[in-house]
Design a protein around this motif. Structure first.
Motif, short mmCIF file in Angstrom:
data_model
loop_
_atom_site.label_atom_id
_atom_site.label_comp_id
_atom_site.label_asym_id
_atom_site.label_seq_id
_atom_site.Cartn_x
_atom_site.Cartn_y
_atom_site.Cartn_z
N ALA A 1 0.83 -1.21 0.00
CA ALA A 1 0.00 0.00 0.00
C ALA A 1 0.86 1.25 0.00
O ALA A 1 0.49 2.27 -0.59
CB ALA A 1 -0.93 0.00 1.22
N LYS A 2 2.00 1.20 0.65
CA LYS A 2 2.90 2.36 0.65
C LYS A 2 3.50 2.60 -0.72
O LYS A 2 3.75 3.73 -1.11
CB LYS A 2 4.00 2.16 1.69
CG LYS A 2 3.51 2.27 3.11
CD LYS A 2 4.64 2.05 4.08
CE LYS A 2 4.12 2.07 5.51
NZ LYS A 2 5.17 1.77 6.48
N GLN A 23 2.07 1.87 -3.66
CA GLN A 23 1.07 2.26 -4.63
C GLN A 23 0.76 3.74 -4.48
O GLN A 23 0.39 4.21 -3.41
CB GLN A 23 -0.20 1.43 -4.44
CG GLN A 23 -1.26 1.71 -5.47
CD GLN A 23 -2.51 0.88 -5.19
OE1 GLN A 23 -2.67 0.32 -4.12
NE2 GLN A 23 -3.38 0.82 -6.17
N ILE A 24 0.90 4.47 -5.54
CA ILE A 24 0.64 5.91 -5.53
C ILE A 24 -0.72 6.16 -6.17
O ILE A 24 -1.00 5.64 -7.25
CB ILE A 24 1.74 6.67 -6.28
CG1 ILE A 24 3.08 6.45 -5.59
CG2 ILE A 24 1.42 8.15 -6.36
CD1 ILE A 24 4.26 7.01 -6.36
N ARG A 25 -1.52 6.94 -5.51
CA ARG A 25 -2.87 7.23 -6.02
C ARG A 25 -2.79 8.29 -7.10
O ARG A 25 -2.17 9.33 -6.92
CB ARG A 25 -3.74 7.71 -4.87
CG ARG A 25 -5.15 7.94 -5.26
CD ARG A 25 -5.96 8.31 -4.08
NE ARG A 25 -7.28 8.71 -4.53
CZ ARG A 25 -8.23 9.08 -3.75
NH1 ARG A 25 -8.04 9.13 -2.45
NH2 ARG A 25 -9.39 9.43 -4.21
N LYS A 26 -3.44 8.00 -8.21
CA LYS A 26 -3.44 8.96 -9.31
C LYS A 26 -4.54 10.00 -9.09
O LYS A 26 -5.54 9.75 -8.41
CB LYS A 26 -3.64 8.25 -10.64
CG LYS A 26 -4.96 7.52 -10.77
CD LYS A 26 -5.09 6.86 -12.11
CE LYS A 26 -6.44 6.16 -12.17
NZ LYS A 26 -6.69 5.60 -13.46
N ALA A 27 -4.35 11.15 -9.66
CA ALA A 27 -5.31 12.24 -9.51
C ALA A 27 -6.57 11.92 -10.30
O ALA A 27 -6.51 11.32 -11.38
CB ALA A 27 -4.70 13.53 -10.02
N PRO A 28 -7.75 12.27 -9.77
CA PRO A 28 -8.99 11.98 -10.49
C PRO A 28 -9.10 12.85 -11.75
O PRO A 28 -8.64 14.00 -11.78
CB PRO A 28 -10.09 12.32 -9.49
CG PRO A 28 -9.46 13.27 -8.54
CD PRO A 28 -8.01 12.93 -8.49
N GLU A 46 -14.49 12.34 -13.65
CA GLU A 46 -14.76 11.73 -12.35
C GLU A 46 -15.13 12.79 -11.31
O GLU A 46 -16.06 12.60 -10.52
CB GLU A 46 -13.54 10.95 -11.87
CG GLU A 46 -13.25 9.71 -12.67
CD GLU A 46 -11.94 9.05 -12.26
OE1 GLU A 46 -11.79 7.86 -12.58
OE2 GLU A 46 -11.09 9.71 -11.63
N THR A 47 -14.43 13.92 -11.34
CA THR A 47 -14.73 15.00 -10.41
C THR A 47 -16.12 15.57 -10.67
O THR A 47 -16.87 15.83 -9.73
CB THR A 47 -13.67 16.11 -10.55
OG1 THR A 47 -12.37 15.54 -10.37
CG2 THR A 47 -13.88 17.20 -9.50
#
Length: 184
Positions: free
Chosen positions: A47-48, A50-55, A59-60
């Motif tokens: 989990a550390k 994995q980087i979350r991508k910007a929506p 999606e926003t």
């Protein structure tokens, strides 16, 4: 002169300032069923990494539209509670029932006056065309709340809906014939 030395900090300060040491599991205590400490450490390490991508903007916009629908339907969710409170307050003129009716009129009127301000933070170029329907539902739900207030005021007898409420503007009938008592 004596030199003033600061006393050593208490033990709890030292315990808070130093990181806790990792406690190793003793060999005689087993993991509970369904728990594995090795799987937990692997999962947290993954989990550390994995980087979350910007929506994306779509999606926003979808999230903003869903949130605006929640706000538009909020007055409808309050209607059953308001109806029960109006029923329980009774039809007599008491301070409690008058204040309840006042709040029933005040809140929807304020919401109607602030309709555009409520939805400005959700308004983007992508959903501007869809937002007018959301605003329409919001206005409609507030009018339903106002109708509940009018129903309550009518039940209390404060609306002039009968002929006797308008007697001040009635003219006396002019009779075509008059009867006079002949025996004196």
């Amino acid at each position: 002169m004596m030199e003033s030395r600061t006393p050593p900090p208490p033990q709890w300060v030292i315990d808070l300032s130093t990181p806790p040491t990792t406690k190793f599991k003793s060999g005689n205590i087993q993991d509970p069923p369904g728990y594995s400490s090795s799987a937990t450490t692997k999962r947290s390490a993954a989990a550390k990494q994995q980087i979350r991508k910007a929506p994306t903007t779509s999606e926003t916009d979808t999230l903003k539209l869903k949130k605006s629908w929640e706000i538009a339907l909020a007055p409808a969710k309050a209607l059953p509670m308001n109806a029960i409170m109006m029923y329980m307050s009774g039809n007599s003129l008491q301070i409690f029932s008058i204040m309840m009716v006042f709040m029933l009129f005040k809140n929807p009127l304020q919401a109607l006056l602030q309709t555009n301000q409520v939805f400005t933070r959700y308004e983007t170029d992508g959903i501007r065309g869809k937002l007018w329907m959301v605003k329409g539902v919001y206005v409609l739900m507030n009018f339903v709340a106002l109708a509940l207030g009018v129903w309550k005021v009518n039940g209390m007898g404060l609306l002039p809906t009968t002929r006797s409420d308008w007697l001040a503007w009635e003219t006396a009938r002019v009779s075509l014939e008059q009867t006079v008592f002949a025996f004196k």
